[in-house]
Write a protein that holds these residues in place. Structure first.
Motif, short mmCIF file in Angstrom:
data_model
loop_
_atom_site.label_atom_id
_atom_site.label_comp_id
_atom_site.label_asym_id
_atom_site.label_seq_id
_atom_site.Cartn_x
_atom_site.Cartn_y
_atom_site.Cartn_z
N ARG A 121 0.76 -1.11 0.00
CA ARG A 121 -0.05 0.00 0.01
C ARG A 121 0.93 1.05 -0.14
O ARG A 121 1.08 1.68 0.95
CB ARG A 121 -0.93 0.09 0.91
CG ARG A 121 -1.83 1.18 1.12
CD ARG A 121 -2.64 1.17 2.57
NE ARG A 121 -1.74 1.43 3.57
CZ ARG A 121 -2.19 1.67 4.64
NH1 ARG A 121 -3.52 1.68 5.21
NH2 ARG A 121 -1.65 2.17 5.83
N SER A 122 1.40 1.63 -1.18
CA SER A 122 2.20 2.86 -1.22
C SER A 122 2.35 3.08 -2.77
O SER A 122 2.34 2.24 -3.59
CB SER A 122 3.46 2.78 -0.70
OG SER A 122 4.34 1.87 -1.05
N MET A 177 -2.08 -6.06 6.23
CA MET A 177 -1.51 -6.29 4.87
C MET A 177 0.09 -6.80 5.12
O MET A 177 0.48 -7.52 4.41
CB MET A 177 -1.09 -4.94 4.32
CG MET A 177 -2.68 -4.19 3.81
SD MET A 177 -2.53 -2.86 3.09
CE MET A 177 -1.76 -3.13 1.44
#
Length: 345
Positions: free
Chosen positions: A50-51, A72
């Protein structure tokens, strides 16, 4: 949700706090995995993170956002080798940044539903044995109940722990969002753990509930409390915990975030057996040396109080008596030498 600054304390106190030998009993493995290790494992397993370019993969903005990120991180661990690598990297970071000599690490088996419990434990044992050989740090494991799941899932987890016993697994814990999992839901799982000789701890009072702490003590029969800040709202419960000598594993940064004010100093002043821990050090980010210095510099603890927190941690470990006695002797010797080398201001 951002991390508070460490405070302005003296450079001498900072050095002393960081160089103290330490135990760590409130640390969640997924939150302790260095970001570089997380990214490497995710790439190897073909799992997106997530980035975007230039962003911190561990950035979060609220407690709920943190829990999503935590999930995650758990999702990238798929194989025995992944768990081995993750715990080794976490222990290396703890040794290097916080001078941690002994750790009891939480991991939540149900947060890895596609990985058999035995695979998780075998990988973690591989990693902690390698870390002890290479780095000198000793570590043990605490499978932790995800309190957002039904009671039956907790019972099933304890059954797996009992059926697949490893010497490195000392007891059970309970974590995740307190608002979604009241402790009374898990009485059966905790009683089962007790019957089979497993030690017991649980997160309680992290957001200020004294009732959560009371139920955790009275109904779950815990040997120690993780966080526990809400106990300060019930003076009679404080007295009971003091009289019993019940250990509390406090985390300075998280206590400030969750309570909005300093509380560890007040718990110590009330006579509670508080140790200082890091919770999720790689994600927050922090380290145990910073946590010790933060408590001292913001809550007016002196060197002797820091030493007492260290020794509270030693006494609260789930080592057997002989191993705890040996650890106590080692720490007393090292602390005496450090005090002689770094006399107080």
């Amino acid at each position: 949700m951002t991390s508070p600054a460490s405070g302005a304390g003296s450079a001498g106190l900072d050095v002393f706090a960081r160089r103290l030998p330490k135990v760590e009993m409130h640390c969640h493995l997924p939150g302790a995995i260095p970001v570089e290790t997380y990214l490497d494992i995710s790439r190897a397993n073909g799992i997106p993170v997530r980035s975007t370019a230039g962003e911190d993969p561990y950035a979060f903005t609220s407690f709920e956002d943190f829990l999503e990120l935590y999930g995650m991180i758990c999702a990238v661990l798929r194989t025995r080798a992944d768990f081995e690598r993750a715990v080794y990297a976490a222990l290396e970071r703890q040794t290097r940044t916080g001078n941690v000599r002994y750790a009891e690490l939480f991991f939540s088996p149900t947060d890895h539903p596609s990985v058999p419990y035995a695979t998780q434990v075998d990988g973690l044992v591989d990693g902690i044995r390698a870390a002890e050989h290479d780095l000198g740090i000793v570590a043990r494991l605490i499978p932790s109940i995800n309190r957002t799941l039904p009671a039956a899932a907790a019972v099933e987890m304890v059954e797996e722990v009992v059926a697949y016993r490893r010497d490195e697994v000392l007891g059970i814990g309970m974590d995740n969002n307190e608002a979604l999992g009241p402790p009374a839901r898990f009485v059966e799982a905790y009683r089962m753990a007790g019957r089979h000789g497993l030690k017991r701890t649980a997160h309680a009072g992290e957001r200020g509930s004294a009732e959560e702490v009371a139920v955790t003590i009275d109904e779950l029969g815990v040997d120690r409390i993780d966080h526990g800040y809400g106990i300060l709202n019930d003076p009679e419960l404080v007295k009971r915990a003091v009289d019993r000598g019940l250990p509390f594993t406090g985390c300075w940064t998280v206590s400030l975030i969750q309570m909005g004010r300093p509380v560890l100093g007040r718990m110590i002043e009330a006579g509670l057996r508080v140790s200082i821990n890091s919770d999720d050090p790689a994600v927050i980010p922090t380290d145990l040396g910073r946590e010790f210095h933060g408590v001292a510099s913001t809550e007016n603890l002196d060197r002797q109080a820091l030493v007492q927190c260290v020794m509270n941690g030693v006494e609260a470990t789930w080592l057997d008596d002989s191993d705890r006695r040996a650890l106590r002797g080692r720490f007393e010797s090292e602390i005496h030498a450090l005090q002689a080398e770094l006399p107080g201001e």
